[in-house]
Design an enzyme around this catalytic site. Sequence first.
Site, PDB file in Angstrom:
ATOM      1  N   ASP A   1     -36.714  63.945 -35.968  1.00 20.44           N
ATOM      2  CA  ASP A   1     -35.905  64.708 -36.925  1.00 20.44           C
ATOM      3  C   ASP A   1     -35.012  65.720 -36.214  1.00 20.44           C
ATOM      4  OD1 ASP A   1     -34.981  65.537 -39.371  1.00 20.44           O
ATOM      5  OD2 ASP A   1     -36.676  66.855 -39.771  1.00 20.44           O
TER       6      ASP A   1
ATOM      7  N   ASN B   1     -31.390  65.311 -35.840  1.00 19.13           N
ATOM      8  CA  ASN B   1     -30.136  64.803 -35.271  1.00 19.13           C
ATOM      9  C   ASN B   1     -28.919  65.464 -35.932  1.00 19.13           C
ATOM     10  OD1 ASN B   1     -31.781  63.073 -33.907  1.00 19.13           O
ATOM     11  ND2 ASN B   1     -31.216  61.240 -35.055  1.00 19.13           N
TER      12      ASN B   1
ATOM     13  N   ASN C   1     -33.329  56.893 -46.778  1.00 23.40           N
ATOM     14  CA  ASN C   1     -32.073  57.199 -46.075  1.00 23.40           C
ATOM     15  C   ASN C   1     -30.868  56.464 -46.668  1.00 23.40           C
ATOM     16  OD1 ASN C   1     -33.599  57.543 -42.771  1.00 23.40           O
ATOM     17  ND2 ASN C   1     -33.104  59.098 -44.278  1.00 23.40           N
TER      18      ASN C   1
ATOM     19  N   ARG D   1     -22.330  63.917 -37.820  1.00 21.77           N
ATOM     20  CA  ARG D   1     -23.761  63.632 -37.791  1.00 21.77           C
ATOM     21  C   ARG D   1     -24.074  62.409 -36.928  1.00 21.77           C
ATOM     22  NH1 ARG D   1     -27.080  65.885 -41.375  1.00 21.77           N
ATOM     23  NH2 ARG D   1     -28.347  64.012 -41.400  1.00 21.77           N
TER      24      ARG D   1
HETATM   25  C1  FPP Z   1     -33.407  62.467 -38.613  1.00 24.34           C
HETATM   26  O1  FPP Z   1     -32.375  63.336 -38.339  1.00 24.34           O
HETATM   27  C2  FPP Z   1     -33.224  61.207 -37.969  1.00 24.34           C
HETATM   28  C3  FPP Z   1     -32.912  60.044 -38.607  1.00 24.34           C
HETATM   29  C4  FPP Z   1     -32.693  59.950 -40.060  1.00 24.34           C
HETATM   30  C5  FPP Z   1     -32.752  58.814 -37.880  1.00 24.34           C
HETATM   31  C6  FPP Z   1     -33.399  58.727 -36.534  1.00 24.34           C
HETATM   32  C7  FPP Z   1     -32.595  57.808 -35.779  1.00 24.34           C
HETATM   33  C8  FPP Z   1     -32.343  57.804 -34.459  1.00 24.34           C
HETATM   34  C9  FPP Z   1     -33.011  58.685 -33.496  1.00 24.34           C
HETATM   35  C10 FPP Z   1     -31.338  56.909 -33.915  1.00 24.34           C
HETATM   36  C11 FPP Z   1     -31.411  55.524 -34.433  1.00 24.34           C
HETATM   37  C12 FPP Z   1     -32.073  54.667 -33.454  1.00 24.34           C
HETATM   38  C13 FPP Z   1     -32.291  53.392 -33.675  1.00 24.34           C
HETATM   39  C14 FPP Z   1     -32.831  52.533 -32.596  1.00 24.34           C
HETATM   40  C15 FPP Z   1     -32.017  52.812 -35.004  1.00 24.34           C
HETATM   41  P1  FPP Z   1     -31.586  63.966 -39.547  1.00 24.34           P
HETATM   42  O2  FPP Z   1     -30.284  63.250 -39.659  1.00 24.34           O
HETATM   43  O3  FPP Z   1     -32.407  63.947 -40.787  1.00 24.34           O
HETATM   44  O4  FPP Z   1     -31.385  65.427 -39.028  1.00 24.34           O
HETATM   45  P2  FPP Z   1     -31.243  66.746 -39.889  1.00 24.34           P
HETATM   46  O5  FPP Z   1     -32.533  66.932 -40.620  1.00 24.34           O
HETATM   47  O6  FPP Z   1     -30.999  67.794 -38.859  1.00 24.34           O
HETATM   48  O7  FPP Z   1     -30.076  66.529 -40.803  1.00 24.34           O
END
Ligand code: FPP
Length: 238
Positions: free
Chosen positions: A10, A12, A58, A23
């Site tokens: 979490d 990203n 998602n 994002r």
């Molecule tokens: C959460 O961050 C992360 C995700 C929803 C996706 C995780 C995905 C990856 C690490 C990359 C994809 C890799 C592959 C191999 C498919 P968030 O976007 O919810 O972060 P935030 O809470 O800060 O908004």
Amino acid sequence: MPRHVAIIMDGNGRWAKSRGLPRAAGHERGVEALRRTVEAAGKMGIEYLTLFSFSTENWRRPAEEVNALFGLLRAYVKRDLARLKAEGVRVRIIGSRENVPEDILELIGKAERDTQDNRGGNLTIAFNYGGREEIVRAAQGLARQVAEGTLTPDEIDADKFAGALDTSVLPDPDLLIRTSGEARISNFLLWQIAYAELVILDVLWPDFNGDHLAGAIAAFQTRERRFGALADEGREDG
Ligand code: FPP
């Protein structure tokens, strides 16, 4: 050592936002963190690593972001499959196959087939995955067997149920790590984490590295796991 480590990757979005980036850029850096983590876990001798990459919830994100995440899975499998195969890693993808683009289904199938004889560690990617959806699908599968007359309701116990889940061949996670400081399960491995130790780290996923993984494992090693029983010193003889 924990035998099975599961991670909710979490943060990203926040990583990208804090740098004024879209994002998707955070997710791209997230894939690099994922690579680092697979490598570090292998070196540490973790047998099973399971990563949450796209949840059934998602889909509620803007199409652009959903497409970016799909694109990253495609790119990851295309770019890393040969190396994972050579390193002896067995790759599995868990989650619903519904609404997943055909070309991704083919890639997933290829990744699983190409690595099915590997015995040098297990990488499971939860993609289009939701714990409740998985449990419902498992229940439907068992109900179908009952309807067909190949199973009786009384034969359904916890082992039978676990065997109907996407994770049927995996041991339950010993350690669940979540990054970015949020203390939520977010519908990840609901059945399987019944006795997992939870470690919440304040690092955003794109910044995660082997040291963070080692730190989480060190925290895990200080925990006393009782699985509902008493601590050793509290147990009475006879
Ligand atoms: C959460 O961050 C992360 C995700 C929803 C996706 C995780 C995905 C990856 C690490 C990359 C994809 C890799 C592959 C191999 C498919 P968030 O976007 O919810 O972060 P935030 O809470 O800060 O908004």
